[in-house]
Design an enzyme around this catalytic site. Structure first.
Site, short mmCIF file in Angstrom:
data_model
loop_
_atom_site.label_atom_id
_atom_site.label_comp_id
_atom_site.label_asym_id
_atom_site.label_seq_id
_atom_site.Cartn_x
_atom_site.Cartn_y
_atom_site.Cartn_z
N VAL A 174 1.00 -1.22 -0.13
CA VAL A 174 0.18 -0.03 0.02
C VAL A 174 0.80 1.28 0.05
O VAL A 174 1.73 1.45 0.80
CB VAL A 174 -0.91 0.14 1.27
CG1 VAL A 174 -1.63 1.36 1.21
CG2 VAL A 174 -1.78 -0.98 1.10
N ALA B 124 4.40 4.16 2.87
CA ALA B 124 3.98 3.13 2.37
C ALA B 124 4.09 1.79 3.35
O ALA B 124 4.81 2.06 4.32
CB ALA B 124 4.79 2.46 1.14
N LYS B 125 3.40 0.61 3.05
CA LYS B 125 3.73 -0.54 3.91
C LYS B 125 3.24 -1.76 2.97
O LYS B 125 2.33 -1.72 2.20
CB LYS B 125 2.68 -0.46 5.25
CG LYS B 125 3.41 -1.36 6.15
CD LYS B 125 4.49 -0.63 6.85
CE LYS B 125 5.14 -1.71 8.42
NZ LYS B 125 5.98 -0.67 9.01
N GLY B 126 4.01 -2.86 3.58
CA GLY B 126 3.61 -4.08 2.69
C GLY B 126 3.40 -5.32 3.79
O GLY B 126 3.81 -5.26 4.96
#
Ligand code: NAD
Length: 432
Positions: A78, A123-125
């Site tokens: 994201v 962001a992050k995953g």
């Protein structure tokens, strides 16, 4: 607003929040954002932009397991906002990693990079999996396939992942290799790499070191004597174990630690290095000789001066916030305190040093690593730690000053600073 009026307001907020159930992670982050947006009088248009992610990618990752079966894992990346620089944020492997959690953590990264003023967005995953029961080979195959599947939206000047819960330098090495085999040798595509592959000295310790730096600065400015104080730390992974090893430099005594396997408590203080060796061998703090066993919920309510949640989110919530005895809570984990709990702690006069400031040491040294990779010039550890100290001390001072001038809690002050910076960047770039 005077202290009494503020307390009344936060008590009312706690009651109304608990009446509506605890929020999911993304609602919770947006709750804090909305308070800041109100405080800085953000326009409605900008509020709409910043409440939502820019891009959300969901992938289904097929992996051949060691027993020959193929399992399909859900993976997410994201990207929340990139007004101030490329998207930046870790990758988490956990059974609870879902789109809502990843979305919340991506937004937190936007506010975190803005608070410490490094030129990144957020962001992050995450991949929904149980890495503790996967072999090294399975984790490597998962990481390579996931990286390839999200590689279209990554880039050295676009989006740069890093480690998070259950991912580490080895995971980043696999990610770098998978990306490089497609696009050419690209060390700056991830941070938190092994030193041998372009990692930065000091990155491994950076988040824990930053937690300790901020606590030291806060104690000095708030007039809290931490010499001889006691601390309980939830989580003994990357962040918790480094915070435990470094916090002695402030004269603080570690009396309790926990992890997913349980907790331990010793009122006279734990030998942290011996505990570290014990965990390296047995993989959990549980069973450490000379300490009594406690549960994770008990650790959070211990009679200590400082509490450092350094594991997962929402562990301090409306059910236990009233029983937290620590005078200072340092949010080493992301989003460990829910909005309802935050209001209860505020009402009780507990100082909460918010995640977007307290755990920003990791992304700060990730930024230094990226700079070193781009310049192809390695800094020594003293320079990394010195620059980290300057960033954490300056950021604390800004948040503390804003809190004092506006008469608002530290979290609201941190969010207000961050929201103003992102708003300004959006305006300057002419987005609206
Ligand atoms: P990690 O995987 O290295 O360690 C996580 C720790 O939490 C382990 O000790 C694990 O046993 C414990 N844990 C897991 N589930 C638990 C449970 N249900 N109850 C109690 N303990 C549990 O992860 P980390 O990198 O240390 O990250 C910890 C927190 O810090 C996360 O919230 C993460 O998002 C945040 N954070 C990490 C970094 C970083 O640089 N690694 C940076 C900023 C924030």
């Amino acid at each position: 607003m005077d202290t009494e009026a503020r307390r009344n307001q936060s008590a009312t907020r706690a009651r109304s929040l608990s009446a509506v159930q605890e929020m999911n992670p993304h609602e919770a982050v947006n709750h804090f954002f909305d308070r800041a947006a109100d405080h800085v009088k953000l326009s409605d248009e900008m509020r709409d932009i910043l409440r939502t992610s820019y891009r959300e990618l969901t992938v289904q990752v097929p992996v051949r397991m060691d027993d020959g079966r193929v399992m399909v894992f859900s993976g997410y990346r994201v990207q929340h906002n990139a007004a101030r620089g490329p998207y930046k944020g870790g990758i988490r492997y956990h059974p609870d990693a879902d789109i809502d959690e990843v979305r919340a953590l991506a937004a937190l990264m936007t506010w975190k990079t803005a608070v410490v003023d490094i030129p990144y967005g957020g962001a992050k995953g995450g991949v929904q999996c149980e890495p503790t029961i996967m072999s090294v080979g399975e984790k490597q195959r998962l990481t390579r396939r996931f990286t390839t599947m999200i590689s279209y939206i990554l880039g050295v000047n676009r989006d740069i992942p890093a480690p998070d819960v259950n991912t580490d330098a080895q995971t980043m090495a696999w990610m770098m290799d998978a990306y490089s085999s497609r696009y050419g040798y690209t060390p700056a595509i991830v941070t938190g790499k092994p030193i041998e592959l372009g990692g930065s000295y000091g990155r491994d310790a950076a988040t824990g070191r930053g937690v300790v730096e901020v606590l030291g600065e806060a104690a000095r400015d708030l007039g809290i004597d931490v010499s001889g104080a006691t601390v309980a730390i939830q989580g003994f992974g990357n962040v918790g174990s480094w915070a435990a090893r470094l916090i002695g430099s402030l004269g603080v005594k570690v009396v309790a630690v926990s992890d997913v396997g349980g907790g331990i408590h010793r009122a006279d203080g734990l030998d942290v290095q011996a505990l570290y060796d014990h965990v390296a061998e047995s993989r959990s703090v549980a069973g450490f000789p000379g300490a009594e066993a406690i549960t994770n919920p008990e650790l959070l309510e211990l009679d200590v001066d400082v509490l450092i949640p350094a594991a997962l989110d929402r562990v301090v919530n409306e059910r236990n916030a009233g029983r937290v005895k620590a005078r200072v809570v340092v949010e080493a984990a992301n989003h460990p305190v829910t909005p309802a709990a935050d209001a209860i702690l505020e009402d009780r006069g507990v100082v909460v040093i918010p995640d977007i400031l307290a755990n920003a040491g990791g992304v700060t040294v990730s930024y230094f690593e990226w700079v070193q990779n781009i310049q192809q010039f390695r800094w020594d550890e003293a320079r990394v730690n010195d620059e980290l100290h300057k960033t954490m001390a300056r950021s604390w001072k800004e948040v503390h000053a804003r809190s004092a001038v506006d008469g608002i809690p530290l979290r609201l002050a941190a969010y207000a600073i961050a929201v103003e910076k992102v708003d300004r960047a959006e305006q300057l770039r002419g987005y609206i």
